[in-house]
Design a protein around this motif. Structure first.
Motif, PDB file in Angstrom:
ATOM      1  N   SER A 240       0.856  -1.182   0.000  1.00 53.79           N
ATOM      2  CA  SER A 240       0.000   0.000   0.000  1.00 53.79           C
ATOM      3  C   SER A 240       0.895   1.235   0.000  1.00 53.79           C
ATOM      4  CB  SER A 240      -0.916   0.018   1.222  1.00 53.79           C
ATOM      5  OG  SER A 240      -1.582   1.274   1.328  1.00 53.79           O
ATOM      6  N   ALA A 241       0.955   1.928  -1.136  1.00 54.89           N
ATOM      7  CA  ALA A 241       1.791   3.134  -1.232  1.00 54.89           C
ATOM      8  C   ALA A 241       1.234   4.240  -0.351  1.00 54.89           C
ATOM      9  CB  ALA A 241       1.866   3.590  -2.685  1.00 54.89           C
ATOM     10  N   LYS A 242      -0.086   4.340  -0.294  1.00 54.90           N
ATOM     11  CA  LYS A 242      -0.709   5.408   0.499  1.00 54.90           C
ATOM     12  C   LYS A 242      -0.388   5.257   1.980  1.00 54.90           C
ATOM     13  CE  LYS A 242      -5.154   7.694   1.313  1.00 54.90           C
ATOM     14  NZ  LYS A 242      -6.618   7.664   1.018  1.00 54.90           N
ATOM     15  N   GLU A 243      -0.402   4.016   2.465  1.00 57.84           N
ATOM     16  CA  GLU A 243      -0.108   3.752   3.884  1.00 57.84           C
ATOM     17  C   GLU A 243       1.381   3.515   4.119  1.00 57.84           C
ATOM     18  OE1 GLU A 243      -2.435   4.144   6.074  1.00 57.84           O
ATOM     19  OE2 GLU A 243      -3.990   4.413   4.543  1.00 57.84           O
ATOM     20  N   LYS A 244       2.173   3.576   3.043  1.00 55.95           N
ATOM     21  CA  LYS A 244       3.625   3.343   3.109  1.00 55.95           C
ATOM     22  C   LYS A 244       3.961   1.964   3.684  1.00 55.95           C
ATOM     23  CE  LYS A 244       4.942   8.235   3.514  1.00 55.95           C
ATOM     24  NZ  LYS A 244       3.599   8.842   3.588  1.00 55.95           N
ATOM     25  N   ILE A 245       3.142   0.986   3.341  1.00 59.15           N
ATOM     26  CA  ILE A 245       3.377  -0.393   3.765  1.00 59.15           C
ATOM     27  C   ILE A 245       4.092  -1.135   2.634  1.00 59.15           C
ATOM     28  CG2 ILE A 245       2.307  -2.574   4.438  1.00 59.15           C
ATOM     29  CD1 ILE A 245      -0.087  -0.968   5.477  1.00 59.15           C
ATOM     30  N   GLY A 246       5.267  -1.689   2.943  1.00 57.42           N
ATOM     31  CA  GLY A 246       5.993  -2.481   1.961  1.00 57.42           C
ATOM     32  C   GLY A 246       7.080  -1.725   1.215  1.00 57.42           C
ATOM     33  N   MET A 247       7.376  -0.503   1.644  1.00 59.53           N
ATOM     34  CA  MET A 247       8.377   0.299   0.931  1.00 59.53           C
ATOM     35  C   MET A 247       9.786  -0.285   1.072  1.00 59.53           C
ATOM     36  SD  MET A 247       6.660   2.712  -0.518  1.00 59.53           S
ATOM     37  CE  MET A 247       5.361   1.506  -0.673  1.00 59.53           C
ATOM     38  N   GLU A 248      10.150  -0.701   2.268  1.00 60.61           N
ATOM     39  CA  GLU A 248      11.484  -1.260   2.499  1.00 60.61           C
ATOM     40  C   GLU A 248      11.650  -2.564   1.718  1.00 60.61           C
ATOM     41  OE1 GLU A 248      15.343  -1.750   3.799  1.00 60.61           O
ATOM     42  OE2 GLU A 248      14.058   0.025   4.012  1.00 60.61           O
ATOM     43  N   GLU A 249      10.599  -3.376   1.698  1.00 60.37           N
ATOM     44  CA  GLU A 249      10.657  -4.644   0.963  1.00 60.37           C
ATOM     45  C   GLU A 249      10.780  -4.379  -0.542  1.00 60.37           C
ATOM     46  OE1 GLU A 249       8.883  -5.442   4.896  1.00 60.37           O
ATOM     47  OE2 GLU A 249       8.574  -3.898   3.361  1.00 60.37           O
ATOM     48  N   LEU A 250      10.120  -3.337  -1.017  1.00 56.16           N
ATOM     49  CA  LEU A 250      10.222  -2.989  -2.430  1.00 56.16           C
ATOM     50  C   LEU A 250      11.640  -2.535  -2.779  1.00 56.16           C
ATOM     51  CD1 LEU A 250       9.016  -2.510  -5.219  1.00 56.16           C
ATOM     52  CD2 LEU A 250       8.200  -0.276  -4.430  1.00 56.16           C
ATOM     53  N   ILE A 251      12.247  -1.764  -1.891  1.00 54.00           N
ATOM     54  CA  ILE A 251      13.633  -1.323  -2.096  1.00 54.00           C
ATOM     55  C   ILE A 251      14.559  -2.533  -2.219  1.00 54.00           C
ATOM     56  CG2 ILE A 251      15.602  -0.191  -0.980  1.00 54.00           C
ATOM     57  CD1 ILE A 251      13.697   1.825  -2.108  1.00 54.00           C
ATOM     58  N   CYS A 252      14.338  -3.518  -1.360  1.00 57.42           N
ATOM     59  CA  CYS A 252      15.174  -4.734  -1.405  1.00 57.42           C
ATOM     60  C   CYS A 252      14.968  -5.501  -2.711  1.00 57.42           C
ATOM     61  CB  CYS A 252      14.850  -5.636  -0.208  1.00 57.42           C
ATOM     62  SG  CYS A 252      15.375  -4.953   1.386  1.00 57.42           S
ATOM     63  N   LEU A 253      13.722  -5.550  -3.195  1.00 55.22           N
ATOM     64  CA  LEU A 253      13.442  -6.222  -4.457  1.00 55.22           C
ATOM     65  C   LEU A 253      14.136  -5.522  -5.619  1.00 55.22           C
ATOM     66  CD1 LEU A 253       9.640  -7.190  -4.373  1.00 55.22           C
ATOM     67  CD2 LEU A 253      11.592  -8.739  -4.558  1.00 55.22           C
ATOM     68  N   ILE A 254      14.094  -4.192  -5.597  1.00 55.90           N
ATOM     69  CA  ILE A 254      14.750  -3.411  -6.652  1.00 55.90           C
ATOM     70  C   ILE A 254      16.246  -3.689  -6.641  1.00 55.90           C
ATOM     71  CG2 ILE A 254      15.350  -1.063  -7.408  1.00 55.90           C
ATOM     72  CD1 ILE A 254      12.585  -0.183  -6.339  1.00 55.90           C
TER      73      ILE A 254
END
Length: 427
Positions: A352-366
């Motif tokens: 959820s971008a709006k709730e900023k849930i999963g941002m760190e995990e997305l960075i790791c995937l990138i």
């Protein structure tokens, strides 16, 4: 607020037809119109003169009068002849889906480049449709090619055509200059060695929201973060201008994140052509993040539209991560996985971008996706080459720095090109 009557034709398109008609209503609302009715017809093939059957034309005319519609919008591209015939028969202005999208783009364009791109697309679309727009003016035949022997309608038509063609040539020249500047900027970004990541996807999937969330969490200049954010709104084509921002997560590689214009079903070909220089950001990216509105029941069709458009642009061979956004809107009954966000898969993530849930995990995937071009190593850089230390600090992940007698000892994770360039300092 204009009152719009919508017309949809099902040519055995199945789900695509229903999705397209739903989107047409959203597009009309995005253009500040009130939808007063929808008329549908199933046809094996289109009517050459009116697109819809002659009986249905009368029905549209009666409905437009009854609902006091200011405009009738077709969910299909109309030929110049069909447009002229329908306007003559119905008696109110008629537009098609392509014209409606062009109008939205014209209202939303903010930068000089976006305005030029939209104007080029509009002019290209208008030129063949000038015929019949001046039907109220008289016409008379002329034996020679001179304009002096033409009727008022023909003179007006010819003058309008020349004005449009002249303006189109001007816009193309200006756009060519802007595109050249953009190519220089892309080349500079490529030479910087910083990985490039592009957000792509269907319109209103949450690309701008994701970019703003990344800026909030990992933006470079905290003081200017708000100024660097882009507009985010629950609306089709809320933003058109391509934005590039540097994202620098702690203990991770920095990268350039670009937000591109969203795609949609039946996106006018002229728009894709006009926005080609803007969409080059996607073609030049190291990784594409396809942002998907997971809460939309048609998200699979939207993925197909996005990937078809990317293929047309020649960007289909770039590594891609699927970002299933708005997953928090799904109830645990509908999808149990969404009760424990974020969920990371082999080639994507539910967040959820709006709730900023999963941002760190997305960075790791990138970073994992980019890892093939990186190397972890230690270097002893002499004090005489302070530029090398500074450059690696800005463009690589530095795990440790020690100041020795004969130079700076650093442990880094850097791109292979830096590894090879500074190989004389390797230890």
């Amino acid at each position: 607020m204009e009152r719009a009557l919508l017309v949809g034709v099902n040519l055995n398109d199945g789900e695509d037809y229903k999705l397209s008609l739903e989107e047409l209503e959203s597009l009309a609302q995005a253009c500040d119109m009130e939808v007063v009715g929808i008329i549908e017809q199933n046809l094996p093939e289109v009517h050459k003169a009116f697109y819809i059957g002659t009986g249905k034309v009368d029905e549209v005319k009666d409905e437009a009068e009854e609902q006091e519609a200011d405009i009738v919008i077709f969910d299909n591209s109309l030929s110049p002849m069909q447009l002229r015939n329908l306007q003559d028969k119905i008696g109110v202005p008629v537009m098609d889906r392509s014209t409606l999208i062009l109008d939205i783009f014209a209202k939303r364009a903010r930068s000089g480049e976006a305005k030029l791109q939209v104007e080029v697309a509009r002019l290209q679309y208008m030129l063949p449709r000038l015929v019949g727009l001046h039907a109220a003016l008289s016409r008379q035949g002329g034996a020679s090619g001179s304009m002096s022997n033409r009727g008022a309608g023909e003179k007006k038509l010819e003058l309008d055509r020349r004005v449009l063609e002249h303006r189109l040539a001007e816009c193309r020249r200006e756009l060519k200059e802007v595109s050249a500047q953009r190519r220089v900027q892309r080349k500079q970004r490529a030479n910087s060695g910083i990985p490039r990541v592009a957000l792509v996807g269907y319109t209103n999937a949450g690309k701008s929201t994701l970019l703003n969330a990344m800026l909030d969490l990992y933006g470079v200049d905290e003081v200017d973060i708000e100024e660097k954010k882009v507009m985010e709104k629950d609306m089709l084509f809320a933003t058109l201008d391509t934005t590039v921002r540097k994202i620098a997560p702690e203990n991770h590689h920095a990268f350039l994140l670009s937000d591109t214009v969203g795609f949609i079903h039946k996106l006018p070909h002229h728009l894709v052509e006009a926005f080609h220089s803007t969409l080059e950001e996607a073609k030049e990216a190291d990784i594409l993040l396809q942002v998907i509105d997971y809460s939309d029941e048609h998200y699979r069709e939207q993925i197909a539209v996005t990937e078809k458009t990317l293929k047309e642009l020649g960007a289909d061979g770039i590594p891609m991560l699927y970002v299933y956004n708005k997953a928090d809107k799904m109830t645990s009954d509908a999808d149990p996985d969404c009760s424990r966000l974020p969920v990371v898969t082999e080639n994507g993530i539910y967040l959820s971008a709006k709730e900023k849930i999963g941002m760190e995990e997305l960075i790791c995937l990138i970073e994992e996706k980019l890892s093939g071009g990186y190397k972890e190593c230690s270097m002893l850089i002499p004090y005489t080459d302070g530029r090398a230390v500074s450059y690696l600090n800005e463009n690589a992940v530095v795990y440790d720095t020690q100041y020795k007698e004969d130079g700076v000892l650093i442990k880094v994770n850097c791109k292979m090109e830096y590894y090879r360039y500074y190989d004389k300092y390797l230890i």
